[in-house]
Design an enzyme around this catalytic site. Structure first.
Site, mmCIF file in Angstrom:
data_model
loop_
_atom_site.group_PDB
_atom_site.id
_atom_site.type_symbol
_atom_site.label_atom_id
_atom_site.label_comp_id
_atom_site.label_asym_id
_atom_site.label_seq_id
_atom_site.Cartn_x
_atom_site.Cartn_y
_atom_site.Cartn_z
ATOM 1 N N LYS A 279 -11.092 8.563 -9.173
ATOM 2 C CA LYS A 279 -11.278 7.933 -7.866
ATOM 3 C C LYS A 279 -12.113 6.658 -7.941
ATOM 4 O O LYS A 279 -11.766 5.664 -7.327
ATOM 5 C CB LYS A 279 -11.908 8.908 -6.883
ATOM 6 C CG LYS A 279 -11.937 8.327 -5.478
ATOM 7 C CD LYS A 279 -11.735 9.357 -4.431
ATOM 8 C CE LYS A 279 -11.637 8.742 -3.054
ATOM 9 N NZ LYS A 279 -10.298 8.207 -2.759
ATOM 10 N N GLU B 182 0.838 -1.200 0.000
ATOM 11 C CA GLU B 182 0.000 0.000 0.000
ATOM 12 C C GLU B 182 0.879 1.258 0.000
ATOM 13 O O GLU B 182 0.574 2.229 -0.694
ATOM 14 C CB GLU B 182 -0.944 -0.045 1.212
ATOM 15 C CG GLU B 182 -1.793 1.184 1.414
ATOM 16 C CD GLU B 182 -2.668 1.569 0.232
ATOM 17 O OE1 GLU B 182 -2.867 0.754 -0.685
ATOM 18 O OE2 GLU B 182 -3.120 2.724 0.210
HETATM 19 O O1 M6R Z 1 -13.573 2.515 -4.167
HETATM 20 P P1 M6R Z 1 -12.710 1.285 -4.096
HETATM 21 O O2 M6R Z 1 -12.160 1.048 -2.739
HETATM 22 O O3 M6R Z 1 -13.397 0.063 -4.632
HETATM 23 O O4 M6R Z 1 -11.501 1.598 -5.056
HETATM 24 C C1 M6R Z 1 -10.533 0.631 -5.361
HETATM 25 C C2 M6R Z 1 -9.306 1.257 -5.985
HETATM 26 O O5 M6R Z 1 -9.629 1.864 -7.195
HETATM 27 C C3 M6R Z 1 -8.686 2.316 -5.062
HETATM 28 O O6 M6R Z 1 -8.417 1.779 -3.810
HETATM 29 C C4 M6R Z 1 -7.383 2.864 -5.672
HETATM 30 O O7 M6R Z 1 -6.428 1.863 -5.719
HETATM 31 C C5 M6R Z 1 -6.914 4.054 -4.840
HETATM 32 N N1 M6R Z 1 -7.127 5.277 -5.564
HETATM 33 C C6 M6R Z 1 -5.482 4.018 -4.479
HETATM 34 O O8 M6R Z 1 -5.147 5.131 -3.686
#
Ligand code: M6R
Length: 612
Positions: free
Chosen positions: A607, A485
């Protein structure tokens, strides 16, 4: 990805749309556009770039200025994350039909756009963009207008035309449509996020509630396939499957019963930067409170019973949420008899084996297409599904049997920070409950341990990282997902290539890349793997790589080899996971600040990844 907005009400539509799009920009920000109904024609802006680049010292649409008498204004807008066609003025939404009288904005993908486009071209339509979305405007034109010599004449209501078109397209979408002179916005969704805000003599559609709360906190979440219209006489929802029932035949009481109005508790203050230079920093500083809320939201009484009963858990998530899932899987298997199978959302559909046990999905937005699809796949195998999410009313909350909210509040910065900490709060508490509360006491105080991490100095580490093109992150055991992460955060916002490895794996190949130009960030805290980890760090140092260690600044074995130590006090497994995660978020943040990056909106990203 992409944000859409629609406004119908007594205010001038253009400024409302642009203000709202600024709050939706985190969903995509390579181009934007709005279209406002001027009565005789649509007035539009479509631009590549950011909304903030638009000069704000002139009226948006000077020819509408004389329109002050009008008391009902309608417009739609869009902020884009390119899928079909590169970012450009012509590919920016809204898109139009051939008459220029119909405008649409679309979030999602029309999977069968290609054959539809070919047929429309054969039928005489000409296209102005490379997008899949433009077919929607042309299909509505076919359904809405009768072509006469004197010009196109509407042959049915716009909402009916939109409903016809939904029978021809497939994919995931949320669409807003308006047409010259109808004083109406028609909306429809299929797996794409859409909220309708109901104000006092005004309505606002948006991809999420952020642009809505300035005007009202009363919202309705339409279901897939519903056709929603707003006009100056109110809003009407035509439910999928209502057949030929007139679009507005439902009584007010009937509508309210089927579509309860949700009153949001979100405040405008929660979505503002509040004096911080970036949302990302604000959101990191909110972590102590967010973690406390998340941990205390889950009790043995509120956890879905299925999670306690089932021995087998399938976890599906993407990106940062996947890393939270890795930590959960590691700890739960270590602390209970349960078996956890972890899957990346985008790969889950290719799994050959049937879904086993209870299906647990993790998604901040609740809109990630692959994670939502995973819930559906779980349903196909008759599995009970549990979703951990931050967004009440999001797609995943409608699909899953049970929802656990992480209570992080709105996260605006594209990089996930406080939502990761909130996910960990919920998941670590789940581990405690499912394994008999072995470290319940530790977790109830862990939020306090974040506070000193916020005020550490990261300068020395930042100086080492900011001059590098490539970096490695290493950790062992549960700290392997923690460094994964950390590396994701660094590459996402600083654009430095960072690879995470389980510390023991580095010598199985990547050692060939180590040099004084490839710094290594390592988490090295007391625990069962401490001795072997310090051994690994010595091997790394012997290859000349600069070493940044998160660990005890007084440990002689670290002082000997580290170029820089970010001081982390070892307090216990769960606390250490949280404190090292926060420190790695701040390291990435300060590196990106030093490099002058666009922290809250990093290049090429959005996002919510609402396409597969
Ligand atoms: O909304 P979500 O948790 O499903 O999103 C998953 C990923 O797109 C998200 O965690 C992405 O990896 C982040 N922008 C990283 O910081």
């Amino acid at each position: 990805m992409c944000g859409i907005i629609g406004y119908g009400g007594f205010r001038e539509a253009g400024p409302v749309l642009l203000q709202g799009l600024l709050l939706l920009e985190y969903r995509g920000y390579d181009s934007f556009g709005i279209a406002v109904d001027g009565g005789d024609r649509l007035h539009a802006i479509k631009r590549v770039g950011r909304i903030s680049d638009l000069p704000n010292d002139k009226p948006l649409f000077p020819s509408l200025a004389s329109d002050g008498e009008k008391n009902w204004h309608v417009g739609i807008g869009h902020t884009r994350w390119a899928t079909h066609g590169p970012p450009s003025d012509k590919n920016a939404h809204p898109h139009y039909d051939c008459t220029g009288k119909i405008a649409i904005v679309h979030n999602g993908i029309i999977e069968n756009y290609h054959p539809l486009k070919e047929q429309l071209i054969r039928d005489g339509h000409s296209f102005s963009s490379d997008t899949d979305s433009e077919v929607i405007a042309h299909l509505i034109e076919e359904a809405y207008f009768e072509k006469k010599e004197e010009g196109p004449i509407p042959k049915r209501r716009l909402a009916e035309a939109v409903e016809i078109v939904t029978g021809k397209i497939f994919g995931s979408y949320a669409i807003l449509v308006t047409a010259v002179g109808v004083d109406e916005i028609v909306a429809v969704r299929s797996s794409g996020p859409l909220v309708l805000g109901i104000g006092d003599s005004e309505f606002i559609f948006a991809s999420d509630m952020l642009p809505i709360i300035e005007y009202t906190n009363r919202v309705v979440y339409p279901d897939d396939g519903d056709i929603v219209c707003v006009t100056n006489s109110g809003y009407h929802i035509h439910r999928k499957g209502d057949g030929k029932r007139a679009l507005d035949s439902r009584s007010e009481a009937e509508r309210k019963e089927e579509y309860p109005i949700t009153v949001l508790s979100l405040t405008l203050q929660q979505v503002k930067k509040g004096g911080y230079p970036h949302y990302m920093l604000k959101e990191i500083y909110e972590e102590p409170e967010v973690l406390y809320q998340a941990v205390h939201s889950l009790t043995p009484d509120t956890i879905p019973q299925i999670l306690l009963d089932e021995d087998y858990i399938t976890v599906v998530a993407c990106g940062t949420s996947y890393h939270a899932g890795m930590i959960f899987a590691h700890l739960l298997e270590a602390m209970s008899e349960k078996i956890v199978k972890l899957e990346i959302g985008s790969e889950f559909k290719y799994a050959h084996s049937p879904v086993r046990g209870v299906l647990l999905t993790i998604s901040q937005s609740g809109e990630t297409a692959d994670t939502v699809a995973a819930v559906r796949r779980g349903g196909c195998f008759n599995r009970e599904t549990v979703a951990i999410t931050n967004v009440l009313g999001s797609s995943i909350t409608r699909e899953a049997d049970h929802t656990l909210l992480m209570h992080a509040g709105p996260e605006i910065s594209v990089a996930a920070t406080k939502s990761f900490i909130a996910q960990l709060g919920v998941l670590l508490q789940m581990v405690n409950i499912m394994s008999g509360e072995i470290c319940g006491e530790e977790l109830s105080h862990v939020h306090k341990a974040i506070v000193p991490i916020l005020s550490l100095s990261y300068d020395a580490a930042v100086d080492i990282c900011a001059h590098s093109e490539h970096m490695f992150y290493v950790g062992r055991g549960v700290f392997y997902p923690v460094v994964m992460e950390g590396a994701l955060k660094l590459k996402e916002i600083s654009y430095i290539h960072a690879e995470a490895y389980a510390a023991g794996e580095l010598k199985h190949g990547p050692f060939a890349l180590l040099s004084p130009e490839t710094p290594v960030v390592a988490v090295c805290l007391p625990g069962p793997s401490y001795a072997v980890m310090t051994g690994n760090l010595k091997e790394i140092k012997a290859r000349g790589a600069p070493l940044i260690v998160l660990g005890d600044p007084h440990a002689p074995e670290l002082i000997d080899i580290a170029d820089c130590i970010i001081p982390i006090k070892h307090e216990g497994m769960m606390t250490d996971i949280i404190t090292t995660s926060v420190a790695l978020q701040l390291l990435a943040y300060y590196v990106a600040v030093k490099l002058g990056r666009d922290i809250d909106k990093p290049r090429n990203l959005a996002k919510s990844v609402t396409v597969e």
